[in-house]
Each structure stands twice: as structure tokens, then as C-alpha cells.
Scaffold this motif. Sequence first.
Motif, PDB file in Angstrom:
ATOM      1  N   ALA A  54      -3.585 -11.609 -43.348  1.00 31.30           N
ATOM      2  CA  ALA A  54      -2.663 -10.633 -42.489  1.00 31.30           C
ATOM      3  C   ALA A  54      -3.350  -9.097 -42.823  1.00 31.30           C
ATOM      4  N   TYR A  55      -5.053  -8.949 -42.836  1.00 31.46           N
ATOM      5  CA  TYR A  55      -5.236  -7.874 -43.236  1.00 31.46           C
ATOM      6  C   TYR A  55      -5.792  -7.649 -41.688  1.00 31.46           C
ATOM      7  N   ASN A  56      -6.474  -8.437 -41.181  1.00 28.90           N
ATOM      8  CA  ASN A  56      -7.378  -8.705 -39.670  1.00 28.90           C
ATOM      9  C   ASN A  56      -6.804 -10.066 -39.503  1.00 28.90           C
ATOM     10  N   VAL A 134     -12.246   3.497 -57.015  1.00 30.17           N
ATOM     11  CA  VAL A 134     -11.310   2.337 -56.959  1.00 30.17           C
ATOM     12  C   VAL A 134     -10.266   2.033 -56.479  1.00 30.17           C
ATOM     13  N   SER A 135     -10.028   0.731 -56.121  1.00 28.92           N
ATOM     14  CA  SER A 135      -8.807   0.468 -55.182  1.00 28.92           C
ATOM     15  C   SER A 135      -7.798  -0.152 -56.265  1.00 28.92           C
ATOM     16  N   LEU A 136      -6.261   0.789 -56.164  1.00 28.55           N
ATOM     17  CA  LEU A 136      -5.086  -0.010 -57.066  1.00 28.55           C
ATOM     18  C   LEU A 136      -4.343  -0.848 -56.634  1.00 28.55           C
ATOM     19  N   ILE A 160      -9.405   7.578 -57.089  1.00 33.76           N
ATOM     20  CA  ILE A 160      -9.095   7.063 -56.966  1.00 33.76           C
ATOM     21  C   ILE A 160      -7.432   6.747 -55.829  1.00 33.76           C
ATOM     22  N   LYS A 161      -7.923   5.494 -55.259  1.00 34.50           N
ATOM     23  CA  LYS A 161      -6.453   4.941 -54.317  1.00 34.50           C
ATOM     24  C   LYS A 161      -5.493   4.187 -54.812  1.00 34.50           C
ATOM     25  N   LEU A 162      -4.701   4.741 -53.867  1.00 32.33           N
ATOM     26  CA  LEU A 162      -3.268   3.638 -55.070  1.00 32.33           C
ATOM     27  C   LEU A 162      -2.855   2.998 -53.730  1.00 32.33           C
ATOM     28  N   LYS A 163      -3.081   1.403 -53.484  1.00 39.84           N
ATOM     29  CA  LYS A 163      -1.661   1.214 -52.003  1.00 39.84           C
ATOM     30  C   LYS A 163      -0.528   1.269 -51.841  1.00 39.84           C
ATOM     31  N   ILE A 164      -0.101   1.641 -51.240  1.00 37.12           N
ATOM     32  CA  ILE A 164       1.532   1.799 -50.892  1.00 37.12           C
ATOM     33  C   ILE A 164       1.800   1.219 -49.900  1.00 37.12           C
ATOM     34  N   VAL A 187      -4.280   6.980 -50.293  1.00 36.49           N
ATOM     35  CA  VAL A 187      -3.919   6.365 -50.179  1.00 36.49           C
ATOM     36  C   VAL A 187      -4.015   5.535 -49.147  1.00 36.49           C
ATOM     37  N   ASP A 188      -3.783   4.094 -49.132  1.00 33.72           N
ATOM     38  CA  ASP A 188      -3.502   2.819 -48.297  1.00 33.72           C
ATOM     39  C   ASP A 188      -2.319   2.095 -47.979  1.00 33.72           C
ATOM     40  N   ALA A 189      -2.406   2.493 -46.700  1.00 32.48           N
ATOM     41  CA  ALA A 189      -1.096   2.054 -46.197  1.00 32.48           C
ATOM     42  C   ALA A 189      -1.411   0.621 -45.571  1.00 32.48           C
ATOM     43  N   ASN A 190      -2.145   0.579 -44.632  1.00 31.54           N
ATOM     44  CA  ASN A 190      -2.273  -1.248 -45.070  1.00 31.54           C
ATOM     45  C   ASN A 190      -1.504  -1.767 -43.938  1.00 31.54           C
ATOM     46  N   SER A 191      -1.406  -0.030 -43.090  1.00 35.64           N
ATOM     47  CA  SER A 191      -0.351  -0.892 -41.685  1.00 35.64           C
ATOM     48  C   SER A 191       0.816  -0.862 -41.909  1.00 35.64           C
ATOM     49  N   LEU A 237      -8.977   5.531 -41.512  1.00 36.14           N
ATOM     50  CA  LEU A 237      -8.766   4.958 -40.896  1.00 36.14           C
ATOM     51  C   LEU A 237      -9.578   3.446 -41.132  1.00 36.14           C
ATOM     52  N   ASP A 238      -9.098   2.196 -41.244  1.00 36.93           N
ATOM     53  CA  ASP A 238     -10.128   1.030 -41.551  1.00 36.93           C
ATOM     54  C   ASP A 238      -9.580  -0.116 -40.490  1.00 36.93           C
ATOM     55  N   GLU A 239      -8.469  -0.694 -40.728  1.00 35.09           N
ATOM     56  CA  GLU A 239      -7.923  -1.798 -39.464  1.00 35.09           C
ATOM     57  C   GLU A 239      -8.510  -1.580 -38.278  1.00 35.09           C
ATOM     58  N   ILE A 261     -15.880   2.861 -43.508  1.00 35.51           N
ATOM     59  CA  ILE A 261     -16.383   1.342 -42.728  1.00 35.51           C
ATOM     60  C   ILE A 261     -16.727   0.315 -43.981  1.00 35.51           C
ATOM     61  N   LYS A 262     -16.202  -1.518 -43.409  1.00 36.26           N
ATOM     62  CA  LYS A 262     -16.316  -2.277 -44.024  1.00 36.26           C
ATOM     63  C   LYS A 262     -17.476  -2.982 -43.384  1.00 36.26           C
ATOM     64  N   GLY A 263     -18.530  -3.524 -43.692  1.00 39.78           N
ATOM     65  CA  GLY A 263     -20.220  -4.293 -43.263  1.00 39.78           C
ATOM     66  C   GLY A 263     -18.967  -5.031 -42.355  1.00 39.78           C
ATOM     67  N   GLY A 289     -15.761   0.442 -47.698  1.00 42.40           N
ATOM     68  CA  GLY A 289     -14.888  -0.331 -48.273  1.00 42.40           C
ATOM     69  C   GLY A 289     -15.081  -1.420 -48.549  1.00 42.40           C
ATOM     70  N   GLY A 290     -14.206  -1.834 -49.591  1.00 42.41           N
ATOM     71  CA  GLY A 290     -14.305  -2.860 -50.104  1.00 42.41           C
ATOM     72  C   GLY A 290     -13.507  -4.354 -49.349  1.00 42.41           C
ATOM     73  N   MET A 291     -13.436  -5.751 -50.138  1.00 42.53           N
ATOM     74  CA  MET A 291     -12.816  -6.665 -49.147  1.00 42.53           C
ATOM     75  C   MET A 291     -12.210  -7.934 -51.325  1.00 42.53           C
ATOM     76  N   LEU A 292     -12.525  -7.309 -51.926  1.00 46.69           N
ATOM     77  CA  LEU A 292     -12.449  -7.928 -53.390  1.00 46.69           C
ATOM     78  C   LEU A 292     -13.905  -8.510 -53.197  1.00 46.69           C
ATOM     79  N   GLU A 293     -14.722  -8.466 -52.808  1.00 51.07           N
ATOM     80  CA  GLU A 293     -15.827  -9.298 -52.479  1.00 51.07           C
ATOM     81  C   GLU A 293     -16.830  -9.628 -54.120  1.00 51.07           C
ATOM     82  N   ARG A 321     -14.013  -5.970 -62.870  1.00 51.80           N
ATOM     83  CA  ARG A 321     -12.827  -5.061 -62.444  1.00 51.80           C
ATOM     84  C   ARG A 321     -12.491  -6.016 -61.740  1.00 51.80           C
ATOM     85  N   TYR A 322     -12.763  -7.303 -61.550  1.00 47.53           N
ATOM     86  CA  TYR A 322     -12.280  -8.454 -60.523  1.00 47.53           C
ATOM     87  C   TYR A 322     -11.895 -10.231 -61.049  1.00 47.53           C
ATOM     88  N   TRP A 323     -13.598  -9.666 -61.609  1.00 48.13           N
ATOM     89  CA  TRP A 323     -14.144 -11.336 -61.970  1.00 48.13           C
ATOM     90  C   TRP A 323     -14.775 -11.425 -63.224  1.00 48.13           C
TER      91      TRP A 323
HETATM   92  O1  OSB Z   1      -7.803  -1.823 -46.974  1.00 47.84           O
HETATM   93  O2  OSB Z   1      -9.385  -1.589 -48.041  1.00 47.84           O
HETATM   94  C1  OSB Z   1      -8.487  -2.305 -47.545  1.00 47.84           C
HETATM   95  C2  OSB Z   1      -8.541  -5.747 -50.285  1.00 47.84           C
HETATM   96  C3  OSB Z   1      -8.046  -6.276 -49.512  1.00 47.84           C
HETATM   97  C4  OSB Z   1      -7.521  -5.900 -47.854  1.00 47.84           C
HETATM   98  C5  OSB Z   1      -8.293  -4.994 -47.703  1.00 47.84           C
HETATM   99  C6  OSB Z   1      -8.184  -3.480 -48.528  1.00 47.84           C
HETATM  100  C7  OSB Z   1      -8.502  -3.925 -49.427  1.00 47.84           C
HETATM  101  C8  OSB Z   1      -8.832  -3.222 -50.967  1.00 47.84           C
HETATM  102  C9  OSB Z   1      -9.851  -3.860 -51.649  1.00 47.84           C
HETATM  103  O3  OSB Z   1      -8.496  -1.722 -51.027  1.00 47.84           O
HETATM  104  C10 OSB Z   1     -10.823  -2.694 -51.760  1.00 47.84           C
HETATM  105  C11 OSB Z   1     -11.881  -3.750 -53.028  1.00 47.84           C
HETATM  106  O4  OSB Z   1     -12.665  -4.567 -52.896  1.00 47.84           O
HETATM  107  O5  OSB Z   1     -11.888  -3.367 -54.604  1.00 47.84           O
END
Ligand code: OSB
Length: 372
Positions: A54-56, A134-136, A160-164, A187-191, A237-239, A261-263, A289-293, A321-323
Amino acid sequence: MRIEAIALREIHMQLKSPFETSFGTLQNRRILLVEAVADGATGWGEVAAGETPAYNSETTDTAWHVISDFIAPLLRGKTLRSAADFTELMSHIRGHEMAKSGVENALWDAEARLAGVPLSRLLGGAMQEIACGVSLGIRENPESLVAKVEEELRSGYQRIKLKIKPGKDYDFVAAVRRQFPNILLSVDANSAYRLQDADHLRKLDEFNLLMIEQPLNWDDIYAHAMLQPLIKSPICLDECIHNTRHALTAIELKACRIINIKGGRVGGHTEARSMQNACKERGVPVWCGGMLESGIGRAHNIAMSTLPGFTLPGDVSASQRYWNEDVIEPPVEVTANGTIRVPQAPGIGYSVRRDRVQKLTVRQNQWRHAED
Ligand code: OSB
Ligand code: MG
């Protein structure tokens, strides 16, 4: 360094609370960990792929397949001068950046441990402390989002980053901006939007956003180049960006003014380093960037964030924050100023809790060099 063994494990970890983005809600993570043994030293990497495409386009299972059937068998017994040689060795595998990154980064950790230096230094990073945001996730209503933002600001986070998504955007951002007029807010719309939504997205201009991340299609740099002149908020740009060529295309087309940049998304530390350098030379700021690692991926994000192009606070935040319990020791912690102190021990600089990893493992696979 001679690659003696590769181990691949799938671990299951549950996020403390569900994380909602425009593409879905995440809670039960299926994470792949890579352990690479080279010249007797062990390195760890994490595959950032999600459970669904769903993300990539990658998933936990596609990464398992590509690592098991193509990457690990090819790597076993090989001698590399450096982890930096991995990219060339794997250049016949198209895409699958997250699968590659998990393995390449394990080699980087091993190489740093062999050299007795922190991974950040081996990569060429100089920062001793990195800035954190942080990404909320998307919330039920603006009030609960404002309460969450307040809590994160109290912890010290610098951005602060808000998902929208459509229907959960303007009012939510407005409420946060009203309460906190001066914070760094993005803000981050993820497409989730289309070019026809430009008039709607322009309404967000009044909130003085640091950036609007990936508003349009995941693979459409051109549409972002059409959108950017229509809005004031800088596009990040992310994706869309999987390698340095994509970054150069986006910069050339003026499709964005910032790059995340996400590794994992770009295929590992080698490509991430080249991309941040290309962006720095062109005056385009980048952030991590992060991917809830889990802690292992988080530790790699910290090392990467020390490179000189990373001039904006990243989505690299505390383990807690996650675990409830992370797989590394100590867990990643954030100072009251919203920074992470870069560990100075060799490699990723945190120790992996093997007992905990073992307990969370649901399947594993191993490749050893035949003569070992
Ligand atoms: O778009 O940055 C993103 C989490 C999962 C998939 C995509 C994204 C995100 C986040 C979370 O924004 C970032 C985090 O790990 O805190
Ligand atoms: Mg994003």
C-alpha cells in the motif's frame, strides 16, 4: 570482507497503538531482520517493507522471496571490499529496494564493527546529535489530535507532521495551527490527492507549513511538477523517489523543494548517501523518513541522519513511542531538546537483544558458505 553467513528472520511486533495513514491502518508489524556475518563480525539490518503493497509495491513476503531466492544465495561466500560494493553486485535485480536495503545495511553494520568505528562515521556523518520530529497518524477528531501534538511537544520534539487524507485535512491542520502558531508543522498525504485537488490543497497555504509531503500519485513526479507552482507550501517527495536519478529528475522538473530519504525506499545506505549529496549540491534540504521500524532500522536511520545533507528534523523518534519493548539495548531515547545522541560504539551502536529476537521470530532461513 568475506560473507560467511546470512540469516533472515521474520519477527512479529505489535505497535502500542494503531497508526492510520491515507492508505490504511497499521498495528501488527511483520518485520524482516537480516543478520550478516563477515570475517567473523555480525551486522544487522531491517527490511522496511509493509505487510501490504500500500505504501510502495514491496511487502514483507516479496522481500522474503527476493532475499531468499536471489540476494542471499548470490552473496554467500562472496568477498567484498566494502558494503558499498553491494549495489553493483545486485544491479541486475530491478526494484525491490527495501529487500536490498535490509541486506546491504547489515553489511554496513558488520563493516563498521570490523573497523571498530560507529556506522555514522563510516558513512561519513559528522553530527553527534540529530534533530527529531514525529509523525502522527490520522485521528478521529481535531481535539484528540491537538492533545496528541501537545504531548509530543512536551517531550521536546522539534517538528510535528500530521498524516492527512481527503475529509481529514483542513479542520485538523487548522486546529493544530490555531493552538500552536509557531511550531514547525508539516503534513503527509501519502498520495491521497489528485492534481484536480490543487484548489483544495492551496487552502493549506494559510497554515505556513514547512512542507506538504507526497500529495499526489506514488509514481508521478510530473504531476507534482504541475502542482508545485499552484501552491505556496513546499512539496516534499517521499514515495516517488527510489534512487538518485529520480531525485535529480524531480529537482530538474521543480516537482519538489524538499526530499524525504528513507534508506529502505532507496535501496540502502550507499544510495541514500549519494542522494543526500546530490540534493545538498543543488540546495535541496533532505530529512530522514521512518517506516515504523524496530530498533535495528531506527539505529540505521540515526546513522544515516548524521550526513551533512540532512538539515531538517527527521521522523526518527524514541523506541517507546512505538514499542513496549524494543529489540535493541538501550532503546532509542530522545533528549528534552528533541534530539537523539548518536551512539559512539562500533557499528549501529546499540546491542541486539538476541533472546528477544528469538522469542518474536516466526520463521527463519540461513545461508552459510559451503566451506565453513
Ligand atoms: O509516509 O512517512 C511515511 C509510516 C509508514 C509508512 C509511510 C510513512 C510512515 C510514517 C511514520 O510517516 C514515520 C515513523 O516511522 O515514525
Ligand atoms: Mg511520507
